[in-house]
Design a protein around this motif. Structure first.
Motif, mmCIF file in Angstrom:
data_model
loop_
_atom_site.group_PDB
_atom_site.id
_atom_site.type_symbol
_atom_site.label_atom_id
_atom_site.label_comp_id
_atom_site.label_asym_id
_atom_site.label_seq_id
_atom_site.Cartn_x
_atom_site.Cartn_y
_atom_site.Cartn_z
ATOM 1 N N ALA A 17 -69.271 9.550 64.662
ATOM 2 C CA ALA A 17 -68.060 10.252 65.084
ATOM 3 C C ALA A 17 -67.474 11.069 63.939
ATOM 4 O O ALA A 17 -67.101 12.241 64.104
ATOM 5 C CB ALA A 17 -67.032 9.246 65.599
ATOM 6 N N LYS A 18 -67.409 10.458 62.751
ATOM 7 C CA LYS A 18 -66.899 11.180 61.579
ATOM 8 C C LYS A 18 -67.860 12.293 61.154
ATOM 9 O O LYS A 18 -67.433 13.336 60.641
ATOM 10 C CB LYS A 18 -66.663 10.203 60.429
ATOM 11 N N GLU A 19 -69.154 12.065 61.353
ATOM 12 C CA GLU A 19 -70.136 13.109 61.033
ATOM 13 C C GLU A 19 -69.891 14.351 61.891
ATOM 14 O O GLU A 19 -69.948 15.483 61.402
ATOM 15 C CB GLU A 19 -71.551 12.583 61.253
ATOM 16 N N LYS A 20 -69.614 14.132 63.184
ATOM 17 C CA LYS A 20 -69.358 15.255 64.083
ATOM 18 C C LYS A 20 -68.104 16.024 63.664
ATOM 19 O O LYS A 20 -68.058 17.255 63.740
ATOM 20 C CB LYS A 20 -69.209 14.752 65.522
ATOM 21 N N LEU A 21 -67.074 15.276 63.244
ATOM 22 C CA LEU A 21 -65.862 15.947 62.764
ATOM 23 C C LEU A 21 -66.152 16.773 61.512
ATOM 24 O O LEU A 21 -65.627 17.877 61.340
ATOM 25 C CB LEU A 21 -64.778 14.898 62.453
ATOM 26 N N LEU A 22 -67.016 16.242 60.647
ATOM 27 C CA LEU A 22 -67.353 16.949 59.413
ATOM 28 C C LEU A 22 -68.060 18.263 59.700
ATOM 29 O O LEU A 22 -67.662 19.322 59.198
ATOM 30 C CB LEU A 22 -68.247 16.059 58.539
ATOM 31 N N ILE A 23 -69.107 18.223 60.519
ATOM 32 C CA ILE A 23 -69.911 19.431 60.732
ATOM 33 C C ILE A 23 -69.218 20.438 61.656
ATOM 34 O O ILE A 23 -69.644 21.593 61.742
ATOM 35 C CB ILE A 23 -71.301 19.073 61.302
ATOM 36 N N SER A 24 -68.147 20.001 62.331
ATOM 37 C CA SER A 24 -67.378 20.938 63.152
ATOM 38 C C SER A 24 -66.210 21.552 62.378
ATOM 39 O O SER A 24 -65.508 22.416 62.902
ATOM 40 C CB SER A 24 -66.845 20.239 64.408
ATOM 41 N N ASP A 25 -66.025 21.100 61.136
ATOM 42 C CA ASP A 25 -64.968 21.671 60.294
ATOM 43 C C ASP A 25 -65.275 23.155 60.045
ATOM 44 O O ASP A 25 -66.413 23.519 59.747
ATOM 45 C CB ASP A 25 -64.907 20.922 58.951
ATOM 46 N N PRO A 26 -64.287 24.037 60.167
ATOM 47 C CA PRO A 26 -64.521 25.479 59.972
ATOM 48 C C PRO A 26 -65.131 25.800 58.616
ATOM 49 O O PRO A 26 -65.918 26.754 58.497
ATOM 50 C CB PRO A 26 -63.119 26.087 60.111
ATOM 51 N N ARG A 27 -64.781 25.027 57.583
ATOM 52 C CA ARG A 27 -65.353 25.285 56.254
ATOM 53 C C ARG A 27 -66.835 24.924 56.213
ATOM 54 O O ARG A 27 -67.626 25.611 55.564
ATOM 55 C CB ARG A 27 -64.569 24.490 55.203
ATOM 56 N N PHE A 28 -67.202 23.874 56.901
ATOM 57 C CA PHE A 28 -68.620 23.501 56.970
ATOM 58 C C PHE A 28 -69.401 24.563 57.738
ATOM 59 O O PHE A 28 -70.462 25.030 57.284
ATOM 60 C CB PHE A 28 -68.769 22.137 57.654
ATOM 61 N N GLU A 29 -68.877 24.947 58.888
ATOM 62 C CA GLU A 29 -69.547 25.969 59.698
ATOM 63 C C GLU A 29 -69.620 27.293 58.945
ATOM 64 O O GLU A 29 -70.645 27.990 58.999
ATOM 65 C CB GLU A 29 -68.800 26.152 61.020
ATOM 66 N N GLY A 30 -68.538 27.629 58.247
ATOM 67 C CA GLY A 30 -68.534 28.864 57.470
ATOM 68 C C GLY A 30 -69.566 28.843 56.353
ATOM 69 O O GLY A 30 -70.234 29.851 56.092
ATOM 70 N N GLY A 31 -69.711 27.696 55.699
ATOM 71 C CA GLY A 31 -70.696 27.575 54.632
ATOM 72 C C GLY A 31 -72.115 27.761 55.127
ATOM 73 O O GLY A 31 -72.929 28.446 54.499
ATOM 74 N N VAL A 32 -72.419 27.159 56.285
ATOM 75 C CA VAL A 32 -73.765 27.292 56.866
ATOM 76 C C VAL A 32 -74.024 28.734 57.278
ATOM 77 O O VAL A 32 -75.096 29.298 57.007
ATOM 78 C CB VAL A 32 -73.925 26.349 58.074
ATOM 79 N N MET A 33 -73.043 29.367 57.922
ATOM 80 C CA MET A 33 -73.212 30.742 58.369
ATOM 81 C C MET A 33 -73.405 31.693 57.193
ATOM 82 O O MET A 33 -74.243 32.598 57.243
ATOM 83 C CB MET A 33 -72.002 31.175 59.202
ATOM 84 N N CYS A 34 -72.639 31.485 56.128
ATOM 85 C CA CYS A 34 -72.772 32.349 54.950
ATOM 86 C C CYS A 34 -74.148 32.199 54.308
ATOM 87 O O CYS A 34 -74.754 33.191 53.883
ATOM 88 C CB CYS A 34 -71.684 32.028 53.926
ATOM 89 N N ARG A 35 -74.646 30.966 54.249
ATOM 90 C CA ARG A 35 -75.973 30.777 53.661
ATOM 91 C C ARG A 35 -77.040 31.455 54.503
ATOM 92 O O ARG A 35 -77.954 32.093 53.983
ATOM 93 C CB ARG A 35 -76.291 29.298 53.501
ATOM 94 N N GLN A 36 -76.929 31.322 55.801
ATOM 95 C CA GLN A 36 -77.923 31.927 56.690
ATOM 96 C C GLN A 36 -77.910 33.446 56.605
ATOM 97 O O GLN A 36 -78.942 34.096 56.807
ATOM 98 C CB GLN A 36 -77.682 31.478 58.127
ATOM 99 N N SER A 37 -76.758 34.010 56.268
ATOM 100 C CA SER A 37 -76.653 35.473 56.145
ATOM 101 C C SER A 37 -76.890 35.950 54.711
ATOM 102 O O SER A 37 -76.765 37.138 54.431
ATOM 103 C CB SER A 37 -75.277 35.949 56.632
ATOM 104 N N GLY A 38 -77.203 35.024 53.822
ATOM 105 C CA GLY A 38 -77.512 35.406 52.445
ATOM 106 C C GLY A 38 -76.312 35.497 51.521
ATOM 107 O O GLY A 38 -76.452 35.900 50.367
ATOM 108 N N GLU A 39 -75.132 35.114 51.998
ATOM 109 C CA GLU A 39 -73.927 35.148 51.162
ATOM 110 C C GLU A 39 -73.772 33.778 50.487
ATOM 111 O O GLU A 39 -72.922 32.974 50.857
ATOM 112 C CB GLU A 39 -72.714 35.493 52.018
ATOM 113 N N TYR A 40 -74.606 33.528 49.503
ATOM 114 C CA TYR A 40 -74.714 32.186 48.936
ATOM 115 C C TYR A 40 -73.477 31.757 48.152
ATOM 116 O O TYR A 40 -73.063 30.601 48.224
ATOM 117 C CB TYR A 40 -75.957 32.111 48.047
ATOM 118 N N GLU A 41 -72.879 32.665 47.402
ATOM 119 C CA GLU A 41 -71.696 32.294 46.622
ATOM 120 C C GLU A 41 -70.529 31.933 47.538
ATOM 121 O O GLU A 41 -69.785 30.989 47.261
ATOM 122 C CB GLU A 41 -71.324 33.435 45.672
#
Length: 410
Positions: A17-41
């Motif tokens: 349950a806590k894992e789901k809350l973690l990966i649904s956090d906007p900062r977590f989602e934003g980090g994954v999306m940025c990496r996938q688009s090559g914006e690593y920093e």
């Protein structure tokens, strides 16, 4: 960033349950999306900011995905910086090659006129000017050295943070898997996440030319992924990808050290462990390459027989694996230099790769040591030469294969 020791990790069951809350956090989602688009920093900043909110005396197990993604983004950024440095070196080399051509294009008459117009006074510098110019040059050299030192120190810091994050993720996943109350479904999923983490640690070793350590990690990921009997395109492509990582690690060792040097890792007690003999590296690379090829051929054959309509994502995954096979086939025969030992290895590869007989050959894959110096179960792969339609691709950097999983299998 301060990392907790293993004694400060919470000894509890994985909290989904806590894992789901973690990966649904906007900062977590934003980090994954940025990496996938090559914006690593930007990705790193998202994960670093999110990690600050969990600072406490202990580390819950469900934070493993955060540590993994943080470390994975660091690895991607390190690879990106290496590529930028290589491009700068290539540009500098090209500039040096072009300069003489530009100079030679100036007519001799023009140069003669310029030289004639210079009198002796203009050729002579005063002592004061000479000293000033020399001092300026020394100061410029000092500034460049300081910049190089700063860049090297910054690079070392990034490597260390990546190591800490990925090591923490590995430990958290291992602690969760060791819990006696873990369900079969959760165990299966976490094993695959552990395989991804181990793979990224192997990638980091590759960037530092620690090929023996990379081989150890990559073969561990093969072991974990082989236990997953899921026939999905993603799972088969991940297993194929792990085999290609091992093949590339052997190839990089041959490129840097030749077949005369064994692949050696250092154990925790300081002793050296021979992962593979140098003369076996070419055969080992080919065996793992063939295993990856066999996995893909079997996958495509099954998809055709079952008339499965693959999604675009699945097709992209398959294409990436074929591109890796093509890249390996392109680089391996060209790896040799003028030395006789390198030529021998190249000739061996060509002989094995061009064997058109239908008989299978059996090559023993050397078992590696894991981080606890325990032996991984021996594997014997039976491989058959299969005609493969290779795909044309742009020739990339030596380590360009490393970040492909994060860009396509995430």
């Amino acid at each position: 960033m301060q990392m907790e020791s293993s004694s400060e990790i919470e000894q509890s069951i994985w909290d989904e349950a806590k894992e789901k809350l973690l990966i649904s956090d906007p900062r977590f989602e934003g980090g994954v999306m940025c990496r996938q688009s090559g914006e690593y920093e930007a990705s790193i900043e998202f994960f670093a900011e999110l990690l600050k909110t969990f600072e406490s005396s202990s580390t819950p197990l469900h934070l493993a995905p955060l540590y993994f993604n943080y470390g994975s983004s660091m690895v991607c950024n390190i690879e990106n910086l290496i590529e930028d440095e290589d491009e700068e070196k290539d540009l500098a080399e090209n500039d040096q090659k072009e300069t003489p051509i530009l100079e030679s294009s100036i007519s001799s008459r023009k140069r003669s006129n310029q030289e004639a117009n210079l009198n002796s006074d203009e050729h002579e510098l005063s002592k004061h000017e000479g000293i000033s110019a020399e001092a300026a040059e020394e100061e410029e050299d000092d500034d460049e050295e300081e910049e190089d030192d700063d860049d090297e120190e910054e690079g070392n810091d990034e490597d260390e943070v990546a190591w800490q994050c990925l090591d923490m993720a590995r430990e958290l996943y291992q602690k969760a898997l060791a819990h006696p109350m873990i369900t079969n479904e959760l165990e299966k999923r976490l094993k695959q996440e552990l395989a991804r983490t181990i793979t990224r640690i192997g990638d980091l070793n590759m960037f530092q030319n620690k090929f023996a350590d990379a081989l150890i990690e990559y073969e561990l990921s093969i072991k974990l992924r082989s236990e997953n009997k899921d026939p999905s395109v993603e799972n088969i492509c991940r297993l194929s990808d792990s085999n290609m990582q091992v093949a590339f690690a052997y190839l990089e060792h041959l490129t840097c050290h030749g077949e005369g040097n064994d692949v050696v890792a250092e154990a925790s007690d300081g002793s050296q462990i021979i992962v593979a003999q140098g003369k076996e590296c070419a055969q080992q690379a080919i065996a793992f390459r063939d295993q990856a090829k066999q996995l893909l051929e079997s996958l495509i054959s099954r998809l055709a027989q079952e008339k499965i309509d693959c999604s675009k994502e699945d097709k992209d995954l398959i294409c990436v694996q074929y591109q890796l096979l093509s890249d390996f086939n392109e680089r391996m025969p060209q790896r040799g230099s003028s030395s006789s030992s390198s030529k021998k290895t190249t000739d061996l590869f060509v002989k094995l790769s061009t064997n058109t007989t239908s008989q299978s050959r059996t090559i023993e894959i050397n078992p590696c040591m894991n981080t606890c110096a325990d032996r991984v179960t021996s594997m014997v792969l039976t491989t058959t030469q299969i005609d493969m339609h290779t795909r044309k691709m742009e020739k990339g950097k030596n380590n360009a294969h490393v970040v492909r999983e994060e860009n396509t299998l995430n």
